[in-house]
Design an enzyme around this catalytic site. Structure first.
Site, short mmCIF file in Angstrom:
data_model
loop_
_atom_site.label_atom_id
_atom_site.label_comp_id
_atom_site.label_asym_id
_atom_site.label_seq_id
_atom_site.Cartn_x
_atom_site.Cartn_y
_atom_site.Cartn_z
N GLN A 63 0.95 -7.83 13.16
CA GLN A 63 1.10 -7.37 11.78
C GLN A 63 1.32 -5.87 11.74
O GLN A 63 2.44 -5.40 11.70
CB GLN A 63 -0.10 -7.79 10.94
CG GLN A 63 0.19 -7.78 9.45
CD GLN A 63 -0.71 -8.74 8.68
OE1 GLN A 63 -1.47 -9.52 9.23
NE2 GLN A 63 -0.62 -8.68 7.37
N ASP A 64 0.24 -5.07 11.78
CA ASP A 64 0.49 -3.63 11.92
C ASP A 64 -0.34 -3.08 13.08
O ASP A 64 -1.21 -3.78 13.60
CB ASP A 64 0.29 -2.87 10.61
CG ASP A 64 -1.13 -2.84 10.10
OD1 ASP A 64 -1.38 -2.08 9.16
OD2 ASP A 64 -2.00 -3.57 10.61
N PRO A 65 -0.04 -1.86 13.51
CA PRO A 65 -0.68 -1.35 14.73
C PRO A 65 -2.19 -1.21 14.58
O PRO A 65 -2.71 -1.07 13.47
CB PRO A 65 -0.02 0.02 14.92
CG PRO A 65 1.25 -0.03 14.14
CD PRO A 65 0.96 -0.92 12.98
N HIS A 134 -3.07 -1.62 7.20
CA HIS A 134 -1.99 -1.95 6.25
C HIS A 134 -1.57 -0.78 5.36
O HIS A 134 -0.90 -0.98 4.35
CB HIS A 134 -2.37 -3.16 5.36
CG HIS A 134 -2.93 -4.30 6.14
ND1 HIS A 134 -2.28 -4.87 7.21
CD2 HIS A 134 -4.10 -4.98 6.01
CE1 HIS A 134 -3.03 -5.85 7.71
NE2 HIS A 134 -4.14 -5.93 7.01
#
EC number: 3.2.2.27
Length: 229
Positions: A63-65, A134
C-alpha cells in the site's frame, strides 16, 4: 519483442503528465520545508531499478511505504539490513516456513534478492510522511502505479499477481485474467493474516505457475547482497 521494452520506454510519457509532475513537486516541496519523507528521494523508484520490465514474473502489491526511521527503501514489504523485520513480513516468512521445504526465517527483512529474480515489489503509493500512514495517499501516486499495473498487463504475459487485502485486490480490475494469473488472500498484517493469509500457499502456487510456463521458479529465501556474491 515486448520483453525488450524498458520501464523508460513505457513510462516516459506518463512521467510528463501534469499530475505526475505535481506529485513530484509536492513531495520535493515537503522535503525542502523540512518534513521527513520516506523513503529517501534516491530510493523512491527502487522497485523499477531492481526489477526490469522484461524480467517481471511476479508482482506483489503493497500500500504505502513503512513510515518509521530507516525502514522504507522503495521495495514493498522490504526493510533495509539491520532494521527489525516488520510484522507483515514476519507473517510472510511464517507462511514461507509452513509451505516451502527447507525455508528458514532469515534474520533480516531485505528483499532485494526477490526483486532481482523478477518479483516487482510495488507499493501503490510511493512516499509517506514520517509517522503518518497514508499521508501521501491522495497525491497522485496511485494514478501512476495503476498505469504501471496496466502496462505490465499489456506488455508482459503470464505474470503472477499476488493481491493481499482489499486495497490490492481492487487492482485486479486492471488485470486481464486470461493473460495473467491472479492470486488473492487477506493481507499478511497481524490484523488479518489469520483470516486466510496463513495457508494461502501463494508462494508455492506462484512457483508452480512459473514452472508450468517453463520459467525458473523464485528462490523465496531472501539473501543479503554480500551473501549472494
Amino acid at each position: 519483442m515486448a520483453n525488450e521494452l524498458t520501464w523508460h520506454d513505457v513510462l516516459a510519457e506518463e512521467k510528463q503528465q501534469p499530475y505526475f509532475l505535481n506529485t513530484l513537486q509536492t513531495v520535493a516541496s515537503e522535503r525542502q520545508s523540512g518534513v521527513t519523507i520516506y523513503p529517501p528521494q534516491k530510493d523512491v523508484f527502487n522497485a523499477f531499478r531492481f526489477t526490469a520490465l522484461g524480467d517481471v514474473k511476479v508482482v506483489i502489491l503493497g500500500q504505502d511505504p513503512y513510515h518509521g526511521p530507516g525502514q522504507a527503501h522503495g521495495l514493498a514489504f522490504s526493510v533495509r539490513p539491520g532494521i527489525a523485520t516488520p510484522p507483515s513480513l514476519l507473517n510472510m516468512y511464517k507462511e514461507l516456513e509452513n509451505t516451502i521445504p527447507g525455508f528458514t526465517r532469515p534474520n533480516h527483512g531485505y528483499l532485494e534478492s526477490w526483486a532481482r529474480q523478477g518479483v516487482l515489489l510495488l507499493n501503490t503509493v510511493l512516499t509517506v510522511r514520517a509517522g503518518q500512514a497514508h499521508s501521501h495517499a491522495s497525491l497522485g501516486w496511485e494514478t501512476f502505479t495503476d498505469k504501471v499495473i496496466s502496462l505490465i498487463n499489456q506488455h508482459r504475459e503470464g505474470v503472477v499477481f499476488l493481491l493481499w487485502g482489499s486495497h490490492a485486490q481492487k487492482k485486479g480490475a486492471i488485470i486481464d485474467k486470461q493473460r495473467h494469473h491472479i492470486l488473492k488472500a487477506p493481507h499478511p498484517s497481524p490484523l488479518s493474516a489469520h483470516r486466510g493469509f496463513f495457508g494461502c500457499n501463494h508462494f508455492v502456487l506462484a512457483n508452480q505457475w512459473l514452472e508450468q510456463r517453463g520459467e525458473k521458479p523464485i528462490d523465496w529465501m531472501p539473501v543479503l547482497p554480500a551473501e549472494s556474491e
